[in-house]
Design an enzyme around this catalytic site. Structure first.
Site, PDB file in Angstrom:
ATOM      1  N   TYR A   1      -4.469   3.076  -0.808  1.00  0.00           N
ATOM      2  CA  TYR A   1      -3.407   2.076  -0.673  1.00  0.00           C
ATOM      3  C   TYR A   1      -2.070   2.761  -0.384  1.00  0.00           C
ATOM      4  O   TYR A   1      -1.358   2.386   0.552  1.00  0.00           O
ATOM      5  CB  TYR A   1      -3.292   1.224  -1.936  1.00  0.00           C
TER       6      TYR A   1
ATOM      7  N   SER B   1       5.816  -0.171   0.834  1.00  0.00           N
ATOM      8  CA  SER B   1       5.781  -0.213  -0.631  1.00  0.00           C
ATOM      9  C   SER B   1       6.424   1.050  -1.173  1.00  0.00           C
ATOM     10  O   SER B   1       6.486   2.090  -0.478  1.00  0.00           O
ATOM     11  CB  SER B   1       4.326  -0.294  -1.111  1.00  0.00           C
TER      12      SER B   1
END
Length: 249
Positions: free
Chosen positions: A148, A135
């Site tokens: 995350y 990501s």
């Protein structure tokens, strides 16, 4: 070029779109996920080229059983797409639920490495490929990203480490790092808050799961001597903001 793909997290989003894209190109596709009804629906849609492997990625015994139960025609895996992952919570670290942090680590890190470890011998034998879904959070921290972002930084660095270790084997390894992309991901993260979902994506012209699937397919379709090490992509509407400065007034 065709072969056999295993894509984790194929019940929605990037994984489901990836299964469809590769199946349309003539690949055999194994899709994993916890929601049997979604995988069965995908099998009904894609036909005999798709095999549903129903299990929880954090259950290594179930993972082993599913891999051992693959039919012969699906057992020689040429490409692994490590897509399964999640984000939980949007609050600052000091307000987060430790259980949610552990769930993200178990899914985004531990399960991903377990699946990779199991498939590596066959991927080396067939000079296959690995695509890991990281990501932009691996590179660009933001408030509420905490664990995350940390898990996605691990995925990025793990990809680089695999590239180094697999030198000379012919196995290609890529980290795909998407920015704002519209999918169920945000509904999971916000506990099903549709208003938050609509606010985030409204008017943003976000990336779509099909965009990510097309990118993965392009990476896998390049000539065997070409490796895309790392690929970061965002919608045109997204870019970088200024650094925040807190002032005592």
């Amino acid at each position: 070029m065709t072969g056999t793909l295993l894509v984790t997290g194929a019940t929605s989003g990037f994984g489901q779109a990836t299964a469809r894209r590769f199946a349309a190109a003539g690949w055999r596709v194994i899709g994993t996920g916890r929601r049997a009804e979604r995988l069965e629906a995908l099998q009904a849609e894609l036909g005999a080229c798709f095999w549903p492997a129903v299990f929880d990625m954090t259950d290594e015994a179930a993972m082993d059983a599913a891999l051992q139960a693959l039919p012969t025609e699906f057992s020689a895996i040429d490409l692994l797409v490590n897509n399964a992952g999640l984000a939980l919570g949007t609050g600052p670290a000091q307000e987060c639920d430790l259980a949610e942090w552990k769930t993200m680590i178990a899914t985004n890190v531990t399960a991903l490495t377990a699946m990779t470890h199991r498939l590596l011998p066959g991927l080396i034998e067939r000079r296959g490929g690995i695509v890991n879904l990281s990501s932009i959070a691996a590179n660009w921290p933001y408030p509420g990203g905490n664990v995350y972002g940390g898990t996605k930084a691990f995925v990025q660095q793990f990809t680089r480490g695999l590239r180094a270790d697999l030198h000379g084997t012919g196995v290609r390894v890529t980290s795909i790092e998407p920015g704002l992309c519209e999918s169920e991901f945000t509904l999971v993260r916000t506990g099903g808050d549709k208003a938050a979902y609509d606010t985030l994506y409204g008017g943003a012209h976000a990336l779509q799961p099909e965009d990510i699937a097309e990118t993965i397919f392009w990476v896998a379709s390049l000539p065997p001597h070409v490796n895309v090490n790392q690929l970061e992509l965002m919608p045109v509407s997204q870019s970088w903001g200024p650094f925040r400065v807190h002032r005592d007034m």
